[in-house]
Design a protein around this motif. Structure first.
Motif, PDB file in Angstrom:
ATOM      1  N   ILE A   1      70.614 117.101   8.014  1.00 16.96           N
ATOM      2  CA  ILE A   1      69.251 117.363   7.541  1.00 16.96           C
ATOM      3  C   ILE A   1      68.236 116.813   8.542  1.00 16.96           C
ATOM      4  O   ILE A   1      68.424 115.745   9.112  1.00 16.96           O
ATOM      5  N   LEU A   2      67.152 117.573   8.723  1.00 18.25           N
ATOM      6  CA  LEU A   2      66.064 117.149   9.601  1.00 18.25           C
ATOM      7  C   LEU A   2      64.902 116.603   8.786  1.00 18.25           C
ATOM      8  O   LEU A   2      64.658 117.052   7.664  1.00 18.25           O
TER       9      LEU A   2
ATOM     10  N   ILE B   1      68.323 109.688  20.316  1.00 24.87           N
ATOM     11  CA  ILE B   1      68.212 110.778  19.349  1.00 24.87           C
ATOM     12  C   ILE B   1      67.353 111.870  19.987  1.00 24.87           C
ATOM     13  O   ILE B   1      66.570 111.594  20.887  1.00 24.87           O
ATOM     14  N   THR B   2      67.540 113.091  19.512  1.00 33.61           N
ATOM     15  CA  THR B   2      66.834 114.233  20.086  1.00 33.61           C
ATOM     16  C   THR B   2      65.747 114.726  19.142  1.00 33.61           C
ATOM     17  O   THR B   2      66.055 115.176  18.038  1.00 33.61           O
ATOM     18  N   PRO B   3      64.488 114.644  19.562  1.00 27.57           N
ATOM     19  CA  PRO B   3      63.417 115.203  18.730  1.00 27.57           C
ATOM     20  C   PRO B   3      63.496 116.723  18.741  1.00 27.57           C
ATOM     21  O   PRO B   3      63.870 117.326  19.739  1.00 27.57           O
ATOM     22  N   ARG B   4      63.176 117.327  17.607  1.00 24.59           N
ATOM     23  CA  ARG B   4      63.164 118.779  17.481  1.00 24.59           C
ATOM     24  C   ARG B   4      61.797 119.208  16.971  1.00 24.59           C
ATOM     25  O   ARG B   4      61.278 118.595  16.045  1.00 24.59           O
ATOM     26  N   ASN B   5      61.258 120.262  17.563  1.00 26.51           N
ATOM     27  CA  ASN B   5      59.975 120.778  17.127  1.00 26.51           C
ATOM     28  C   ASN B   5      60.242 121.857  16.081  1.00 26.51           C
ATOM     29  O   ASN B   5      60.814 122.902  16.388  1.00 26.51           O
ATOM     30  N   VAL B   6      59.831 121.597  14.850  1.00 26.34           N
ATOM     31  CA  VAL B   6      60.015 122.544  13.753  1.00 26.34           C
ATOM     32  C   VAL B   6      58.648 122.798  13.130  1.00 26.34           C
ATOM     33  O   VAL B   6      58.061 121.900  12.520  1.00 26.34           O
ATOM     34  N   GLY B   7      58.135 123.993  13.322  1.00 20.55           N
ATOM     35  CA  GLY B   7      56.838 124.338  12.756  1.00 20.55           C
ATOM     36  C   GLY B   7      55.714 123.444  13.235  1.00 20.55           C
ATOM     37  O   GLY B   7      54.790 123.144  12.476  1.00 20.55           O
TER      38      GLY B   7
ATOM     39  N   MET C   1      60.737 116.520  14.403  1.00 19.12           N
ATOM     40  CA  MET C   1      61.727 116.143  13.394  1.00 19.12           C
ATOM     41  C   MET C   1      62.971 115.589  14.082  1.00 19.12           C
ATOM     42  O   MET C   1      63.228 115.864  15.249  1.00 19.12           O
ATOM     43  N   TYR C   2      63.704 114.821  13.302  1.00 22.66           N
ATOM     44  CA  TYR C   2      64.911 114.169  13.794  1.00 22.66           C
ATOM     45  C   TYR C   2      66.046 114.426  12.809  1.00 22.66           C
ATOM     46  O   TYR C   2      65.831 114.507  11.601  1.00 22.66           O
ATOM     47  N   GLN C   3      67.259 114.511  13.340  1.00 23.27           N
ATOM     48  CA  GLN C   3      68.425 114.734  12.487  1.00 23.27           C
ATOM     49  C   GLN C   3      68.891 113.400  11.917  1.00 23.27           C
ATOM     50  O   GLN C   3      69.060 112.423  12.655  1.00 23.27           O
TER      51      GLN C   3
END
Length: 73
Positions: free
Chosen positions: A11-12, A44-50, A54-56
């Motif tokens: 989950i993010l 950890i790898t940041p993710r761009n969501v909308g 976000m982070y896992q």
């Protein structure tokens, strides 16, 4: 809690969201600042969501456990 940890690994969430739920899941304090610190260290790898970073959850848990183990000595 161990089962819950495994169920939510993929989950993010934002650093703020994760800082709200992870202390209960980990039974250890973890802050938004600590999560962004792990991202800065590239553990950890940041993710761009909308447009939000976000982070896992699983990555944050692993980074936190490793960090605490290294600094417990």
């Amino acid at each position: 809690r161990e089962d819950l940890r495994e169920q939510v690994r993929g989950i993010l969430g934002t650093a703020g969201e994760l800082a709200h739920i992870l202390p209960w899941i980990l039974d250890a304090p973890i802050t938004r600042k600590r999560i962004t610190y792990y991202a800065k260290l590239k553990t950890i790898t940041p993710r761009n969501v909308g447009g939000q970073t976000m982070y896992q959850i699983g990555e944050v848990i692993d980074a936190h456990v490793q960090f605490e183990a290294r600094h417990a000595a």
